[in-house]
Design a protein around this motif. Structure first.
Motif, PDB file in Angstrom:
ATOM      1  N   LYS A 116       0.829  -1.209   0.000  1.00 46.18           N
ATOM      2  CA  LYS A 116       0.000   0.000   0.000  1.00 46.18           C
ATOM      3  C   LYS A 116       0.865   1.261   0.000  1.00 46.18           C
ATOM      4  O   LYS A 116       0.538   2.261  -0.660  1.00 46.18           O
ATOM      5  N   LEU A 117       1.964   1.226   0.725  1.00 53.07           N
ATOM      6  CA  LEU A 117       2.846   2.381   0.788  1.00 53.07           C
ATOM      7  C   LEU A 117       3.471   2.673  -0.577  1.00 53.07           C
ATOM      8  O   LEU A 117       3.545   3.835  -0.994  1.00 53.07           O
ATOM      9  N   THR A 118       3.888   1.623  -1.273  1.00 51.70           N
ATOM     10  CA  THR A 118       4.461   1.798  -2.613  1.00 51.70           C
ATOM     11  C   THR A 118       3.424   2.390  -3.560  1.00 51.70           C
ATOM     12  O   THR A 118       3.714   3.319  -4.324  1.00 51.70           O
ATOM     13  N   PHE A 119       2.210   1.854  -3.514  1.00 49.67           N
ATOM     14  CA  PHE A 119       1.121   2.367  -4.355  1.00 49.67           C
ATOM     15  C   PHE A 119       0.824   3.827  -4.035  1.00 49.67           C
ATOM     16  O   PHE A 119       0.697   4.670  -4.930  1.00 49.67           O
ATOM     17  N   PHE A 120       0.705   4.136  -2.743  1.00 48.45           N
ATOM     18  CA  PHE A 120       0.386   5.494  -2.306  1.00 48.45           C
ATOM     19  C   PHE A 120       1.477   6.477  -2.725  1.00 48.45           C
ATOM     20  O   PHE A 120       1.193   7.586  -3.186  1.00 48.45           O
ATOM     21  N   GLN A 121       2.707   6.077  -2.585  1.00 45.13           N
ATOM     22  CA  GLN A 121       3.832   6.939  -2.952  1.00 45.13           C
ATOM     23  C   GLN A 121       3.807   7.275  -4.441  1.00 45.13           C
ATOM     24  O   GLN A 121       4.035   8.424  -4.845  1.00 45.13           O
ATOM     25  N   LYS A 122       3.528   6.277  -5.268  1.00 44.03           N
ATOM     26  CA  LYS A 122       3.452   6.501  -6.713  1.00 44.03           C
ATOM     27  C   LYS A 122       2.304   7.427  -7.074  1.00 44.03           C
ATOM     28  O   LYS A 122       2.444   8.323  -7.925  1.00 44.03           O
ATOM     29  N   GLN A 123       1.155   7.222  -6.433  1.00 44.94           N
ATOM     30  CA  GLN A 123      -0.007   8.056  -6.729  1.00 44.94           C
ATOM     31  C   GLN A 123       0.208   9.503  -6.304  1.00 44.94           C
ATOM     32  O   GLN A 123      -0.179  10.434  -7.017  1.00 44.94           O
ATOM     33  N   VAL A 124       0.819   9.701  -5.147  1.00 40.51           N
ATOM     34  CA  VAL A 124       1.095  11.066  -4.669  1.00 40.51           C
ATOM     35  C   VAL A 124       2.067  11.772  -5.602  1.00 40.51           C
ATOM     36  O   VAL A 124       1.887  12.944  -5.946  1.00 40.51           O
ATOM     37  N   LEU A 144      -8.465   3.637   0.582  1.00 47.76           N
ATOM     38  CA  LEU A 144      -7.391   3.275   1.510  1.00 47.76           C
ATOM     39  C   LEU A 144      -7.876   3.549   2.928  1.00 47.76           C
ATOM     40  O   LEU A 144      -8.617   4.509   3.160  1.00 47.76           O
ATOM     41  N   PRO A 145      -7.463   2.747   3.911  1.00 50.02           N
ATOM     42  CA  PRO A 145      -7.895   2.966   5.293  1.00 50.02           C
ATOM     43  C   PRO A 145      -7.414   4.323   5.818  1.00 50.02           C
ATOM     44  O   PRO A 145      -6.298   4.750   5.526  1.00 50.02           O
ATOM     45  N   ASN A 146      -8.263   4.976   6.608  1.00 48.21           N
ATOM     46  CA  ASN A 146      -7.890   6.276   7.168  1.00 48.21           C
ATOM     47  C   ASN A 146      -6.652   6.189   8.046  1.00 48.21           C
ATOM     48  O   ASN A 146      -5.824   7.109   8.066  1.00 48.21           O
ATOM     49  N   THR A 147      -6.534   5.098   8.793  1.00 46.34           N
ATOM     50  CA  THR A 147      -5.353   4.925   9.641  1.00 46.34           C
ATOM     51  C   THR A 147      -4.084   4.915   8.798  1.00 46.34           C
ATOM     52  O   THR A 147      -3.076   5.543   9.151  1.00 46.34           O
TER      53      THR A 147
END
Length: 223
Positions: A116-124, A144-147
């Motif tokens: 999830k972190l890899t995906f989020f980093q790419k999207q940002v 993505l979960p709020n936490t």
């Protein structure tokens, strides 16, 4: 002060019992609501302080059960004040979690959510110019979960002002749904009743609207 501390203790015990006894009738878990309502009418300021303290603490340290706190806000404070209180407390707790993660959270996020972190980093990185729209989309929809968003945002270099604004605005729809459910608490039979098909569809629609400007600007840039 003593009243606020006592109310905090009552809230913690009530929320814990509600979270741990999810197989029971939901209405049975709220037999204490009448007593809390009387308590709130007599000690409004102290109750507000205690409520915010418990909610922010739970949100900061990722303690499960904030959904029941949102239900209580509807039952104790009504629609308008309940939504305002939940959005404020949730945003303050999310901000505290943001800064806590900035200090010590990176190893935890890498261990718990590497993909999830890899995906989020790419999207940002991809949506940097329209980052507020993307963060609003994430807050409004359960993509993505709020936490995870609270913990991972500082790690992937989401600016705090963007994070805070997206949180303040993006939490309003979900807070409205939950607080409204808290007002009609006696009619609920399970937690699944909080987010029926219509409510989930509405949240997704708001999320799509929030991210549309970013998609349109991307298409224009490609043209």
């Amino acid at each position: 002060w003593h009243v606020s501390c006592a109310f905090c203790l009552v809230l913690i015990i009530t929320t814990r019992n509600m979270y741990l006894s999810q197989t029971c009738e939901l209405s049975a878990r709220f037999t204490v609501i009448g007593h809390l309502e009387n308590y709130t009418s007599d000690y409004t300021v102290q109750v507000l302080i205690g409520y915010c303290a418990v909610y922010i603490f739970m949100q900061t340290f990722m303690i499960p059960g904030t959904i029941f706190m949102s239900l209580l806000a509807g039952a104790l404070f009504g629609q308008l004040r309940g939504v305002a209180l939940v959005v404020f407390a949730a945003s303050a707790g999310a901000s505290s979690c943001f800064f806590l993660s900035k200090l010590i959270g990176k190893p935890l996020v890498f261990v718990l959510w590497p993909d999830k972190l890899t995906f989020f980093q790419k999207q940002v990185a991809k949506r940097r110019e329209k980052l507020l729209n993307y963060m609003l989309f994430l807050r409004v929809t359960p993509t993505l979960p709020n936490t995870f968003i609270n913990l991972a945002s500082p790690i992937v270099d989401v600016p705090f002002h963007t994070f805070l604004l997206a949180t303040l605005i993006g939490l309003i729809p979900a807070a409205y749904v939950t607080v409204r459910a808290g007002i009609a608490l006696g009619e609920l039979t399970s937690l699944s009743d909080l987010y029926d098909t219509q409510s989930v569809a509405l949240l997704f629609l708001i999320g799509v609207v929030s991210v549309t400007p970013a998609l349109l600007s991307k298409d224009e840039a490609q043209d």
